[in-house]
Design a protein around this motif. Structure first.
Motif, PDB file in Angstrom:
ATOM      1  N   TYR A  58       0.831  -1.202   0.000  1.00 52.45           N
ATOM      2  CA  TYR A  58       0.000   0.000   0.000  1.00 52.45           C
ATOM      3  C   TYR A  58       0.870   1.258   0.000  1.00 52.45           C
ATOM      4  O   TYR A  58       1.874   1.330   0.732  1.00 52.45           O
ATOM      5  CB  TYR A  58      -0.924   0.000   1.219  1.00 52.45           C
ATOM      6  N   LEU A  59       0.480   2.221  -0.810  1.00 53.57           N
ATOM      7  CA  LEU A  59       1.133   3.527  -0.837  1.00 53.57           C
ATOM      8  C   LEU A  59       0.222   4.507  -0.105  1.00 53.57           C
ATOM      9  O   LEU A  59      -0.913   4.741  -0.532  1.00 53.57           O
ATOM     10  CB  LEU A  59       1.367   3.987  -2.277  1.00 53.57           C
ATOM     11  N   ILE A  60       0.731   5.037   0.993  1.00 55.44           N
ATOM     12  CA  ILE A  60      -0.086   5.878   1.873  1.00 55.44           C
ATOM     13  C   ILE A  60       0.571   7.244   2.034  1.00 55.44           C
ATOM     14  O   ILE A  60       1.771   7.344   2.308  1.00 55.44           O
ATOM     15  CB  ILE A  60      -0.270   5.197   3.250  1.00 55.44           C
ATOM     16  N   PHE A  61      -0.237   8.294   1.847  1.00 57.91           N
ATOM     17  CA  PHE A  61       0.207   9.655   2.116  1.00 57.91           C
ATOM     18  C   PHE A  61      -0.213  10.010   3.548  1.00 57.91           C
ATOM     19  O   PHE A  61      -1.408  10.092   3.839  1.00 57.91           O
ATOM     20  CB  PHE A  61      -0.437  10.637   1.125  1.00 57.91           C
ATOM     21  N   PRO A  62       0.751  10.197   4.463  1.00 55.70           N
ATOM     22  CA  PRO A  62       0.381  10.516   5.848  1.00 55.70           C
ATOM     23  C   PRO A  62      -0.226  11.907   5.958  1.00 55.70           C
ATOM     24  O   PRO A  62       0.252  12.860   5.319  1.00 55.70           O
ATOM     25  CB  PRO A  62       1.721  10.430   6.589  1.00 55.70           C
ATOM     26  N   ARG A  63      -1.260  11.991   6.756  1.00 60.23           N
ATOM     27  CA  ARG A  63      -1.923  13.264   7.009  1.00 60.23           C
ATOM     28  C   ARG A  63      -2.326  13.328   8.475  1.00 60.23           C
ATOM     29  O   ARG A  63      -2.430  12.310   9.149  1.00 60.23           O
ATOM     30  CB  ARG A  63      -3.165  13.434   6.128  1.00 60.23           C
ATOM     31  N   GLN A  64      -2.563  14.507   8.951  1.00 56.50           N
ATOM     32  CA  GLN A  64      -3.056  14.663  10.313  1.00 56.50           C
ATOM     33  C   GLN A  64      -4.454  14.058  10.397  1.00 56.50           C
ATOM     34  O   GLN A  64      -5.342  14.407   9.634  1.00 56.50           O
ATOM     35  CB  GLN A  64      -3.120  16.162  10.670  1.00 56.50           C
ATOM     36  N   GLY A  65      -4.640  13.097  11.280  1.00 58.32           N
ATOM     37  CA  GLY A  65      -5.933  12.427  11.401  1.00 58.32           C
ATOM     38  C   GLY A  65      -6.022  11.249  10.458  1.00 58.32           C
ATOM     39  O   GLY A  65      -5.394  10.215  10.673  1.00 58.32           O
ATOM     40  N   LEU A  66      -6.779  11.416   9.376  1.00 60.33           N
ATOM     41  CA  LEU A  66      -7.008  10.329   8.429  1.00 60.33           C
ATOM     42  C   LEU A  66      -6.006  10.397   7.281  1.00 60.33           C
ATOM     43  O   LEU A  66      -5.938  11.384   6.554  1.00 60.33           O
ATOM     44  CB  LEU A  66      -8.437  10.425   7.884  1.00 60.33           C
ATOM     45  N   HIS A  67      -5.223   9.332   7.119  1.00 65.79           N
ATOM     46  CA  HIS A  67      -4.254   9.265   6.028  1.00 65.79           C
ATOM     47  C   HIS A  67      -4.979   9.041   4.695  1.00 65.79           C
ATOM     48  O   HIS A  67      -6.189   8.800   4.655  1.00 65.79           O
ATOM     49  CB  HIS A  67      -3.255   8.136   6.270  1.00 65.79           C
ATOM     50  N   ASN A  68      -4.211   9.083   3.601  1.00 65.08           N
ATOM     51  CA  ASN A  68      -4.779   8.867   2.278  1.00 65.08           C
ATOM     52  C   ASN A  68      -4.097   7.675   1.616  1.00 65.08           C
ATOM     53  O   ASN A  68      -2.877   7.654   1.457  1.00 65.08           O
ATOM     54  CB  ASN A  68      -4.593  10.118   1.416  1.00 65.08           C
ATOM     55  N   LEU A  69      -4.880   6.665   1.238  1.00 64.55           N
ATOM     56  CA  LEU A  69      -4.368   5.486   0.539  1.00 64.55           C
ATOM     57  C   LEU A  69      -4.566   5.701  -0.948  1.00 64.55           C
ATOM     58  O   LEU A  69      -5.697   5.767  -1.426  1.00 64.55           O
ATOM     59  CB  LEU A  69      -5.111   4.235   1.022  1.00 64.55           C
ATOM     60  N   SER A  70      -3.461   5.799  -1.687  1.00 63.61           N
ATOM     61  CA  SER A  70      -3.587   6.194  -3.095  1.00 63.61           C
ATOM     62  C   SER A  70      -3.329   5.061  -4.086  1.00 63.61           C
ATOM     63  O   SER A  70      -3.872   5.065  -5.189  1.00 63.61           O
ATOM     64  CB  SER A  70      -2.630   7.347  -3.401  1.00 63.61           C
ATOM     65  N   GLN A  71      -2.472   4.099  -3.715  1.00 58.68           N
ATOM     66  CA  GLN A  71      -2.158   2.986  -4.613  1.00 58.68           C
ATOM     67  C   GLN A  71      -2.039   1.702  -3.817  1.00 58.68           C
ATOM     68  O   GLN A  71      -1.727   1.721  -2.626  1.00 58.68           O
ATOM     69  CB  GLN A  71      -0.843   3.241  -5.360  1.00 58.68           C
ATOM     70  N   ALA A  72      -2.249   0.570  -4.493  1.00 56.70           N
ATOM     71  CA  ALA A  72      -2.128  -0.725  -3.817  1.00 56.70           C
ATOM     72  C   ALA A  72      -1.873  -1.823  -4.831  1.00 56.70           C
ATOM     73  O   ALA A  72      -2.285  -1.735  -5.988  1.00 56.70           O
ATOM     74  CB  ALA A  72      -3.404  -1.028  -3.030  1.00 56.70           C
ATOM     75  N   GLU A  73      -1.175  -2.846  -4.365  1.00 55.56           N
ATOM     76  CA  GLU A  73      -0.891  -4.031  -5.171  1.00 55.56           C
ATOM     77  C   GLU A  73      -1.178  -5.261  -4.325  1.00 55.56           C
ATOM     78  O   GLU A  73      -0.655  -5.392  -3.210  1.00 55.56           O
ATOM     79  CB  GLU A  73       0.573  -4.020  -5.609  1.00 55.56           C
ATOM     80  N   ILE A  74      -2.006  -6.152  -4.817  1.00 57.54           N
ATOM     81  CA  ILE A  74      -2.420  -7.324  -4.039  1.00 57.54           C
ATOM     82  C   ILE A  74      -1.306  -8.376  -4.027  1.00 57.54           C
ATOM     83  O   ILE A  74      -0.773  -8.740  -5.071  1.00 57.54           O
ATOM     84  CB  ILE A  74      -3.716  -7.934  -4.611  1.00 57.54           C
ATOM     85  N   ILE A  75      -0.990  -8.879  -2.824  1.00 59.45           N
ATOM     86  CA  ILE A  75      -0.075 -10.009  -2.656  1.00 59.45           C
ATOM     87  C   ILE A  75      -0.881 -11.299  -2.522  1.00 59.45           C
ATOM     88  O   ILE A  75      -0.639 -12.268  -3.220  1.00 59.45           O
ATOM     89  CB  ILE A  75       0.837  -9.800  -1.433  1.00 59.45           C
ATOM     90  N   HIS A  76      -1.843 -11.297  -1.604  1.00 60.86           N
ATOM     91  CA  HIS A  76      -2.787 -12.414  -1.438  1.00 60.86           C
ATOM     92  C   HIS A  76      -4.178 -11.806  -1.278  1.00 60.86           C
ATOM     93  O   HIS A  76      -4.389 -11.016  -0.362  1.00 60.86           O
ATOM     94  CB  HIS A  76      -2.468 -13.262  -0.196  1.00 60.86           C
TER      95      HIS A  76
END
Length: 250
Positions: A58-76
């Motif tokens: 998962y590619l996550i942009f940290p933010r105050q409070g709720l972070h932002n998940l922008s990209q992902a690649e499935i492993i299982h």
């Protein structure tokens, strides 16, 4: 700054018309909660990777409070856990238990590995074994490992008649009456608890405990874990209702 991290989805809830709020237990940053924008849309690239139990990068942009998940690649994908009702119930219990007992951004790679192993074992159909192994090993990782060899009260070695207390350990026959709530356990359950704690996780599949031992251990672990929980788990009610229905019943 961005975080690229391996993680497993513990919990998902809808937000707005098309978004998801995803709680992921990650390998190097612990538990994170992030918004996945548009993840509920059919063609969105985050649709599959933000489903519960999914193991991914998962590619996550940290933010105050709720972070932002922008990209992902499935492993299982762990899709079999979502397609079978009993597997879903056990996997939900495992992930909710971890969620309830851990704080945000408190990393523990050993806990991540334990979660991944338990879900893989549950996917293979060893549901009760996966749940019990996860419970007792998670308690150890969180600092509540049960004492299984020496009486918690007098510290003498415990050998034959064994009692267990919700405060995490065994008591000898002499000390048990002094501790409210202590219950006698069979030698079979005592030995099973030691194996679940000490054996390599990959070797646990050779264990095939009798139904009576599994039920006795379930009751013991329930008291032990409830002592540490701050609130009842929703998944546990569902799981106990489901497993109380006899096979083949309507």
């Amino acid at each position: 700054m961005t975080w690229k991290t391996e993680g497993i989805v513990l919990r998902v809830r809808n937000m707005g018309e098309a978004d998801r709020v995803v709680t992921v237990y990650t390998k190097d940053r612990g538990k994170l909660t992030a918004a996945a924008r548009g993840a509920r849309r059919v063609r969105n690239r985050l649709l599959g990777s933000t489903q519960v139990f999914t193991h991914g990068l998962y590619l996550i942009f940290p933010r105050q409070g709720l972070h932002n998940l922008s990209q992902a690649e499935i492993i299982h994908s762990r899709q079999p856990l979502r397609e079978d009702l009993e597997k879903f119930a056990y996997a939900s219990y495992i992930t909710e238990l971890l969620d309830a007992l851990t704080a945000e951004e408190d990393p523990a790679e050993s806990v991540f590995s334990l979660l991944a192993s338990a879900l893989a074992l549950a996917e293979k159909g060893r549901l009760k074994l996966a749940a019990r192994a996860f419970e007792i090993r998670l308690m150890r990782e969180l600092g509540y490992e049960p004492e299984l060899y020496h009486c918690l009260n007098c510290r003498e070695a415990v050998r034959d008649t064994i009692f267990f207390t919700e405060q995490a350990g065994v008591l000898c026959q002499k000390c048990a009456p002094q501790v409210p709530g202590s219950v006698r356990i069979s030698n079979g359950v005592w030995e099973l608890m030691k194996k679940l704690l000490e054996w390599e996780f990959s070797k646990l599949t050779v264990l095939h405990p009798a139904a009576g031992l599994e039920e006795e251990l379930r009751r013991i672990m329930r008291k032990y874990i409830d002592f540490r929980l701050e609130y009842p788990l929703k998944s546990l009610d569902f799981l106990e209702t489901l497993t109380a229905v006899p096979p083949g019943a309507d």
